[in-house]
Design a protein around this motif. Structure first.
Motif, PDB file in Angstrom:
ATOM      1  N   GLY A 281      35.768  -0.967   0.073  1.00 63.23           N
ATOM      2  CA  GLY A 281      36.963  -0.839  -0.761  1.00 63.23           C
ATOM      3  C   GLY A 281      36.741  -1.356  -2.166  1.00 63.23           C
ATOM      4  O   GLY A 281      37.283  -0.812  -3.140  1.00 63.23           O
ATOM      5  N   VAL A 282      35.952  -2.416  -2.291  1.00 63.67           N
ATOM      6  CA  VAL A 282      35.634  -2.978  -3.611  1.00 63.67           C
ATOM      7  C   VAL A 282      34.868  -1.955  -4.434  1.00 63.67           C
ATOM      8  O   VAL A 282      35.192  -1.671  -5.590  1.00 63.67           O
ATOM      9  N   PHE A 283      33.835  -1.371  -3.831  1.00 59.85           N
ATOM     10  CA  PHE A 283      32.985  -0.431  -4.556  1.00 59.85           C
ATOM     11  C   PHE A 283      33.729   0.855  -4.912  1.00 59.85           C
ATOM     12  O   PHE A 283      33.532   1.399  -5.998  1.00 59.85           O
ATOM     13  N   THR A 284      34.574   1.329  -4.021  1.00 51.95           N
ATOM     14  CA  THR A 284      35.350   2.534  -4.314  1.00 51.95           C
ATOM     15  C   THR A 284      36.296   2.303  -5.487  1.00 51.95           C
ATOM     16  O   THR A 284      36.411   3.142  -6.386  1.00 51.95           O
ATOM     17  N   SER A 285      36.945   1.156  -5.514  1.00 51.54           N
ATOM     18  CA  SER A 285      37.913   0.842  -6.568  1.00 51.54           C
ATOM     19  C   SER A 285      37.247   0.630  -7.920  1.00 51.54           C
ATOM     20  O   SER A 285      37.866   0.882  -8.966  1.00 51.54           O
ATOM     21  N   LEU A 286      36.002   0.159  -7.923  1.00 52.33           N
ATOM     22  CA  LEU A 286      35.329  -0.164  -9.181  1.00 52.33           C
ATOM     23  C   LEU A 286      34.937   1.066  -9.987  1.00 52.33           C
ATOM     24  O   LEU A 286      34.619   0.957 -11.173  1.00 52.33           O
ATOM     25  N   PHE A 287      34.946   2.234  -9.362  1.00 54.92           N
ATOM     26  CA  PHE A 287      34.552   3.449 -10.086  1.00 54.92           C
ATOM     27  C   PHE A 287      35.404   3.632 -11.343  1.00 54.92           C
ATOM     28  O   PHE A 287      34.876   3.839 -12.442  1.00 54.92           O
ATOM     29  N   LEU A 288      36.708   3.560 -11.190  1.00 52.71           N
ATOM     30  CA  LEU A 288      37.606   3.781 -12.325  1.00 52.71           C
ATOM     31  C   LEU A 288      37.466   2.673 -13.365  1.00 52.71           C
ATOM     32  O   LEU A 288      37.576   2.930 -14.571  1.00 52.71           O
ATOM     33  N   ILE A 289      37.214   1.435 -12.917  1.00 52.73           N
ATOM     34  CA  ILE A 289      37.002   0.320 -13.852  1.00 52.73           C
ATOM     35  C   ILE A 289      35.772   0.578 -14.708  1.00 52.73           C
ATOM     36  O   ILE A 289      35.770   0.341 -15.922  1.00 52.73           O
ATOM     37  N   VAL A 290      34.726   1.092 -14.086  1.00 53.78           N
ATOM     38  CA  VAL A 290      33.497   1.421 -14.811  1.00 53.78           C
ATOM     39  C   VAL A 290      33.766   2.515 -15.843  1.00 53.78           C
ATOM     40  O   VAL A 290      33.257   2.457 -16.969  1.00 53.78           O
ATOM     41  N   VAL A 291      34.567   3.491 -15.480  1.00 53.91           N
ATOM     42  CA  VAL A 291      34.924   4.582 -16.399  1.00 53.91           C
ATOM     43  C   VAL A 291      35.575   4.044 -17.669  1.00 53.91           C
ATOM     44  O   VAL A 291      35.320   4.525 -18.781  1.00 53.91           O
ATOM     45  N   ILE A 292      36.399   3.028 -17.527  1.00 60.84           N
ATOM     46  CA  ILE A 292      37.120   2.463 -18.670  1.00 60.84           C
ATOM     47  C   ILE A 292      36.266   1.476 -19.465  1.00 60.84           C
ATOM     48  O   ILE A 292      36.308   1.454 -20.701  1.00 60.84           O
ATOM     49  N   LEU A 293      35.467   0.666 -18.771  1.00 61.52           N
ATOM     50  CA  LEU A 293      34.740  -0.409 -19.441  1.00 61.52           C
ATOM     51  C   LEU A 293      33.457   0.022 -20.138  1.00 61.52           C
ATOM     52  O   LEU A 293      33.097  -0.529 -21.187  1.00 61.52           O
ATOM     53  N   ILE A 294      32.730   0.973 -19.582  1.00 61.35           N
ATOM     54  CA  ILE A 294      31.443   1.343 -20.173  1.00 61.35           C
ATOM     55  C   ILE A 294      31.582   1.878 -21.611  1.00 61.35           C
ATOM     56  O   ILE A 294      30.779   1.519 -22.476  1.00 61.35           O
ATOM     57  N   PRO A 295      32.594   2.715 -21.912  1.00 65.03           N
ATOM     58  CA  PRO A 295      32.741   3.126 -23.312  1.00 65.03           C
ATOM     59  C   PRO A 295      32.981   1.959 -24.261  1.00 65.03           C
ATOM     60  O   PRO A 295      32.553   2.003 -25.421  1.00 65.03           O
ATOM     61  N   VAL A 296      33.639   0.919 -23.792  1.00 68.30           N
ATOM     62  CA  VAL A 296      33.859  -0.281 -24.615  1.00 68.30           C
ATOM     63  C   VAL A 296      32.531  -0.993 -24.850  1.00 68.30           C
ATOM     64  O   VAL A 296      32.266  -1.511 -25.945  1.00 68.30           O
ATOM     65  N   LEU A 297      31.677  -0.994 -23.849  1.00 72.84           N
ATOM     66  CA  LEU A 297      30.375  -1.646 -23.955  1.00 72.84           C
ATOM     67  C   LEU A 297      29.459  -0.936 -24.948  1.00 72.84           C
ATOM     68  O   LEU A 297      28.688  -1.585 -25.658  1.00 72.84           O
ATOM     69  N   THR A 298      29.545   0.379 -25.017  1.00 66.17           N
ATOM     70  CA  THR A 298      28.595   1.147 -25.831  1.00 66.17           C
ATOM     71  C   THR A 298      29.166   1.650 -27.149  1.00 66.17           C
ATOM     72  O   THR A 298      28.433   2.218 -27.960  1.00 66.17           O
ATOM     73  N   MET A 299      30.451   1.444 -27.401  1.00 66.56           N
ATOM     74  CA  MET A 299      31.105   2.103 -28.534  1.00 66.56           C
ATOM     75  C   MET A 299      30.489   1.745 -29.887  1.00 66.56           C
ATOM     76  O   MET A 299      30.476   2.566 -30.806  1.00 66.56           O
TER      77      MET A 299
END
Length: 235
Positions: free
Chosen positions: A47-65
């Motif tokens: 459940g943790v790993f499934t839920s983190l998908f959307l978090i990764v979608v939002i956070l990675i652009p902030v990391l690389t912007m």
């Protein structure tokens, strides 16, 4: 490449980006860990790993912007392109710096699994496979958003476009369901579905084809980024 990598790692920690990224990632993963594992008294972390998908979608652009857009905005891009470092080295240096920051965030998941091991048996093979899947997903997504960052000088625009692009990739399998009457289209969309390939890992299915898919995506988009700067160098 090494000099670019060290420079970007230092820049992450001298700005607020690293701290914001890690704080939000730890907060979100900690909440999901509590809600899906601790509160349910289970050692299953799927459940943790499934839920983190959307978090990764939002956070990675902030990391690389800022990785390329900031260079363009501050007019340091030409100096970078005329440095003795190859364009491929510049792109990979920035890419691996972002990937390292992402891996630092993922490391907390091993701690969560260790905590669960005190309460019951943890399937370390499945946990490791899930973390690997999350790492590969991030490796692919970082390459996509890094490419987007190379196209604009505005960090906010790079972040917003990055989130939109990753959301589109996230929704491919949903779109496929609405195109079932069209020939070939659903097959193509399902074949390109990041979520389906990632979800297979969370279900305990290790598919080498999915690993190759994520790695190929990273290679292709890093190549696109290199081509963007090769064009600028000679324009």
């Amino acid at each position: 490449m090494g000099a670019i990598y060290r420079r970007e790692m230092g820049a992450f920690f001298t700005s607020s980006i690293a701290y914001v990224f890690l704080a939000v990632f730890y907060l979100a993963s900690g909440y999901f860990f509590f809600a899906s594992s601790l509160a349910s008294a289970t050692t299953d972390m799927s459940g943790v790993f499934t839920s983190l998908f959307l978090i990764v979608v939002i956070l990675i652009p902030v990391l690389t912007m800022r990785l390329f857009s900031e260079e363009k905005k501050q007019k340091t891009e030409q100096g970078l392109l005329t440095s003795p470092v190859s364009i491929g080295g510049i792109v990979l240096g920035k890419y691996f710096a972002a990937l390292t920051m992402y891996a630092i965030g993922l490391a907390i998941l091993f701690l969560y699994a260790l905590i669960l091991s005190f309460f019951g048996a943890v399937s370390w093979g499945i946990v490791t496979a899930n973390i690997l899947a999350l790492f590969l997903l991030g490796a692919a997504f970082i390459s996509v958003t890094l490419f987007i960052s190379s196209l604009t000088e505005n960090q906010v625009v790079a972040a917003v476009l990055g989130i939109i692009a990753l959301l589109v990739l996230y929704m491919l399998d949903v779109v496929a369901q609405f195109t079932e009457n069209l020939p070939i289209v659903p097959t193509v969309l399902n074949a390109l579905s990041f979520y389906t390939k990632y979800y297979d890992f969370t279900a305990g299915l290790f598919d080498p084809a999915s690993v190759l898919f994520f790695i190929s995506t990273a290679v292709i988009f890093n190549f696109f980024t290199v081509r963007v700067f090769e064009k600028r160098r000679w324009s």
